[in-house]
Scaffold this motif. Sequence first.
Motif, PDB file in Angstrom:
ATOM      1  N   LYS A  90      60.711 -30.747  -3.773  1.00  0.00           N
ATOM      2  CA  LYS A  90      60.637 -32.164  -4.160  1.00  0.00           C
ATOM      3  C   LYS A  90      62.007 -32.717  -4.526  1.00  0.00           C
ATOM      4  CE  LYS A  90      55.886 -32.058  -5.811  1.00  0.00           C
ATOM      5  NZ  LYS A  90      55.026 -32.051  -7.003  1.00  0.00           N
ATOM      6  N   SER A  91      62.836 -31.901  -5.191  1.00  0.00           N
ATOM      7  CA  SER A  91      64.160 -32.387  -5.597  1.00  0.00           C
ATOM      8  C   SER A  91      65.044 -32.685  -4.398  1.00  0.00           C
ATOM      9  CB  SER A  91      64.847 -31.386  -6.526  1.00  0.00           C
ATOM     10  OG  SER A  91      65.292 -30.249  -5.827  1.00  0.00           O
ATOM     11  N   TYR A  92      64.748 -32.068  -3.264  1.00  0.00           N
ATOM     12  CA  TYR A  92      65.486 -32.341  -2.021  1.00  0.00           C
ATOM     13  C   TYR A  92      64.705 -33.281  -1.102  1.00  0.00           C
ATOM     14  CZ  TYR A  92      69.005 -28.877  -3.168  1.00  0.00           C
ATOM     15  OH  TYR A  92      70.024 -28.185  -3.774  1.00  0.00           O
ATOM     16  N   HIS A  93      63.708 -33.969  -1.650  1.00  0.00           N
ATOM     17  CA  HIS A  93      62.887 -34.951  -0.928  1.00  0.00           C
ATOM     18  C   HIS A  93      62.180 -34.321   0.270  1.00  0.00           C
ATOM     19  CE1 HIS A  93      64.715 -37.936  -3.483  1.00  0.00           C
ATOM     20  NE2 HIS A  93      65.900 -37.466  -3.146  1.00  0.00           N
ATOM     21  N   GLY A  94      61.756 -33.086   0.106  1.00  0.00           N
ATOM     22  CA  GLY A  94      61.029 -32.392   1.164  1.00  0.00           C
ATOM     23  C   GLY A  94      59.547 -32.332   0.859  1.00  0.00           C
ATOM     24  N   ASP A 111      45.939 -22.891   6.685  1.00  0.00           N
ATOM     25  CA  ASP A 111      45.472 -21.592   7.161  1.00  0.00           C
ATOM     26  C   ASP A 111      46.282 -21.183   8.379  1.00  0.00           C
ATOM     27  OD1 ASP A 111      43.410 -21.336   5.278  1.00  0.00           O
ATOM     28  OD2 ASP A 111      42.061 -22.544   6.503  1.00  0.00           O
ATOM     29  N   SER A 112      46.599 -19.899   8.464  1.00  0.00           N
ATOM     30  CA  SER A 112      47.288 -19.357   9.631  1.00  0.00           C
ATOM     31  C   SER A 112      46.297 -18.549  10.444  1.00  0.00           C
ATOM     32  CB  SER A 112      48.460 -18.465   9.212  1.00  0.00           C
ATOM     33  OG  SER A 112      48.994 -17.811  10.337  1.00  0.00           O
ATOM     34  N   GLU A 113      45.939 -19.057  11.598  1.00  0.00           N
ATOM     35  CA  GLU A 113      44.999 -18.340  12.461  1.00  0.00           C
ATOM     36  C   GLU A 113      45.643 -17.089  13.046  1.00  0.00           C
ATOM     37  OE1 GLU A 113      43.220 -20.939  15.320  1.00  0.00           O
ATOM     38  OE2 GLU A 113      42.803 -22.471  13.806  1.00  0.00           O
ATOM     39  N   GLN A 114      46.944 -17.143  13.320  1.00  0.00           N
ATOM     40  CA  GLN A 114      47.644 -16.009  13.916  1.00  0.00           C
ATOM     41  C   GLN A 114      47.743 -14.834  12.951  1.00  0.00           C
ATOM     42  OE1 GLN A 114      51.318 -17.877  14.994  1.00  0.00           O
ATOM     43  NE2 GLN A 114      50.663 -18.172  17.115  1.00  0.00           N
ATOM     44  N   LEU A 115      48.010 -15.126  11.682  1.00  0.00           N
ATOM     45  CA  LEU A 115      48.213 -14.061  10.699  1.00  0.00           C
ATOM     46  C   LEU A 115      46.981 -13.814   9.837  1.00  0.00           C
ATOM     47  CD1 LEU A 115      51.825 -14.991   9.555  1.00  0.00           C
ATOM     48  CD2 LEU A 115      51.130 -13.231  11.190  1.00  0.00           C
ATOM     49  N   ASN A 116      45.957 -14.629  10.017  1.00  0.00           N
ATOM     50  CA  ASN A 116      44.720 -14.504   9.248  1.00  0.00           C
ATOM     51  C   ASN A 116      45.007 -14.594   7.746  1.00  0.00           C
ATOM     52  OD1 ASN A 116      41.964 -14.361   9.088  1.00  0.00           O
ATOM     53  ND2 ASN A 116      41.911 -12.136   8.999  1.00  0.00           N
ATOM     54  N   GLY A 117      45.789 -15.574   7.363  1.00  0.00           N
ATOM     55  CA  GLY A 117      46.166 -15.775   5.966  1.00  0.00           C
ATOM     56  C   GLY A 117      46.626 -17.195   5.751  1.00  0.00           C
ATOM     57  N   ALA A 118      47.581 -17.356   4.864  1.00  0.00           N
ATOM     58  CA  ALA A 118      48.101 -18.685   4.536  1.00  0.00           C
ATOM     59  C   ALA A 118      49.389 -18.961   5.302  1.00  0.00           C
ATOM     60  CB  ALA A 118      48.359 -18.804   3.047  1.00  0.00           C
ATOM     61  N   GLN A 119      49.602 -20.229   5.590  1.00  0.00           N
ATOM     62  CA  GLN A 119      50.843 -20.683   6.229  1.00  0.00           C
ATOM     63  C   GLN A 119      51.483 -21.719   5.322  1.00  0.00           C
ATOM     64  OE1 GLN A 119      50.786 -21.819  10.411  1.00  0.00           O
ATOM     65  NE2 GLN A 119      51.808 -23.723   9.846  1.00  0.00           N
ATOM     66  N   PHE A 120      52.709 -21.451   4.892  1.00  0.00           N
ATOM     67  CA  PHE A 120      53.458 -22.375   4.044  1.00  0.00           C
ATOM     68  C   PHE A 120      54.533 -23.016   4.906  1.00  0.00           C
ATOM     69  CE2 PHE A 120      51.513 -19.372   1.273  1.00  0.00           C
ATOM     70  CZ  PHE A 120      51.270 -20.036   0.092  1.00  0.00           C
ATOM     71  N   THR A 121      54.533 -24.340   4.980  1.00  0.00           N
ATOM     72  CA  THR A 121      55.492 -25.074   5.803  1.00  0.00           C
ATOM     73  C   THR A 121      56.347 -25.953   4.897  1.00  0.00           C
ATOM     74  OG1 THR A 121      53.913 -25.127   7.634  1.00  0.00           O
ATOM     75  CG2 THR A 121      55.756 -26.672   7.738  1.00  0.00           C
ATOM     76  N   LEU A 122      57.657 -25.811   5.034  1.00  0.00           N
ATOM     77  CA  LEU A 122      58.605 -26.650   4.301  1.00  0.00           C
ATOM     78  C   LEU A 122      59.277 -27.580   5.299  1.00  0.00           C
ATOM     79  CD1 LEU A 122      60.378 -23.907   2.183  1.00  0.00           C
ATOM     80  CD2 LEU A 122      58.497 -25.366   1.487  1.00  0.00           C
ATOM     81  N   GLU A 123      59.338 -28.865   4.964  1.00  0.00           N
ATOM     82  CA  GLU A 123      60.022 -29.843   5.815  1.00  0.00           C
ATOM     83  C   GLU A 123      60.979 -30.651   4.948  1.00  0.00           C
ATOM     84  OE1 GLU A 123      57.343 -31.146   9.477  1.00  0.00           O
ATOM     85  OE2 GLU A 123      56.556 -31.857   7.560  1.00  0.00           O
ATOM     86  N   PHE A 124      62.183 -30.837   5.474  1.00  0.00           N
ATOM     87  CA  PHE A 124      63.201 -31.612   4.775  1.00  0.00           C
ATOM     88  C   PHE A 124      63.708 -32.706   5.698  1.00  0.00           C
ATOM     89  CE2 PHE A 124      63.259 -27.411   2.913  1.00  0.00           C
ATOM     90  CZ  PHE A 124      63.235 -27.690   1.558  1.00  0.00           C
ATOM     91  N   ASN A 125      63.929 -33.878   5.125  1.00  0.00           N
ATOM     92  CA  ASN A 125      64.494 -34.983   5.890  1.00  0.00           C
ATOM     93  C   ASN A 125      66.008 -34.836   5.908  1.00  0.00           C
ATOM     94  OD1 ASN A 125      62.094 -36.298   6.500  1.00  0.00           O
ATOM     95  ND2 ASN A 125      62.078 -37.339   4.548  1.00  0.00           N
ATOM     96  N   TYR A 126      66.585 -34.988   7.069  1.00  0.00           N
ATOM     97  CA  TYR A 126      68.022 -34.971   7.226  1.00  0.00           C
ATOM     98  C   TYR A 126      68.405 -36.231   7.962  1.00  0.00           C
ATOM     99  CZ  TYR A 126      72.690 -33.599   8.637  1.00  0.00           C
ATOM    100  OH  TYR A 126      74.045 -33.554   8.830  1.00  0.00           O
ATOM    101  N   ASN A 127      69.019 -37.153   7.250  1.00  0.00           N
ATOM    102  CA  ASN A 127      69.381 -38.457   7.826  1.00  0.00           C
ATOM    103  C   ASN A 127      68.187 -39.149   8.456  1.00  0.00           C
ATOM    104  OD1 ASN A 127      72.043 -38.211   7.026  1.00  0.00           O
ATOM    105  ND2 ASN A 127      72.681 -37.258   8.928  1.00  0.00           N
ATOM    106  N   GLY A 128      67.072 -39.085   7.745  1.00  0.00           N
ATOM    107  CA  GLY A 128      65.884 -39.764   8.234  1.00  0.00           C
ATOM    108  C   GLY A 128      65.095 -39.021   9.272  1.00  0.00           C
ATOM    109  N   LYS A 129      65.516 -37.814   9.636  1.00  0.00           N
ATOM    110  CA  LYS A 129      64.811 -37.019  10.634  1.00  0.00           C
ATOM    111  C   LYS A 129      64.268 -35.766   9.981  1.00  0.00           C
ATOM    112  CE  LYS A 129      67.866 -38.495  14.340  1.00  0.00           C
ATOM    113  NZ  LYS A 129      68.816 -38.069  15.339  1.00  0.00           N
ATOM    114  N   LYS A 130      63.107 -35.314  10.442  1.00  0.00           N
ATOM    115  CA  LYS A 130      62.529 -34.071   9.934  1.00  0.00           C
ATOM    116  C   LYS A 130      63.049 -32.895  10.717  1.00  0.00           C
ATOM    117  CE  LYS A 130      58.376 -35.725   7.851  1.00  0.00           C
ATOM    118  NZ  LYS A 130      56.959 -35.555   7.706  1.00  0.00           N
TER     119      LYS A 130
END
Length: 65
Positions: A36-40, A46-65
């Motif tokens: 959050k401090s980096y505006h992400g 759910d991760s179907e491939q790994l049969n578990g959880a999927q954590f996705t981090l996205e950060f904006n860089y000059n208005g682009k993900k």
Amino acid sequence: GVPLDKRESLLTRGTRLDTYESGHGVGMAIVSDLVKSYHGTLTIADSEQLNGAQFTLEFNYNGKK
């Protein structure tokens, strides 16, 4: 995986979803605060491939993900 109804609370300090004896339940809260401090965004899904959880981090860089 992480149950749908527990995903939001996992990012709260003191919340643990595991059964290990050690730990304080602050790890994912720290990750969430840093993202959050980096505006992400942090998404837990759910991760179907790994049969578990999927954590996705996205950060904006000059208005682009």
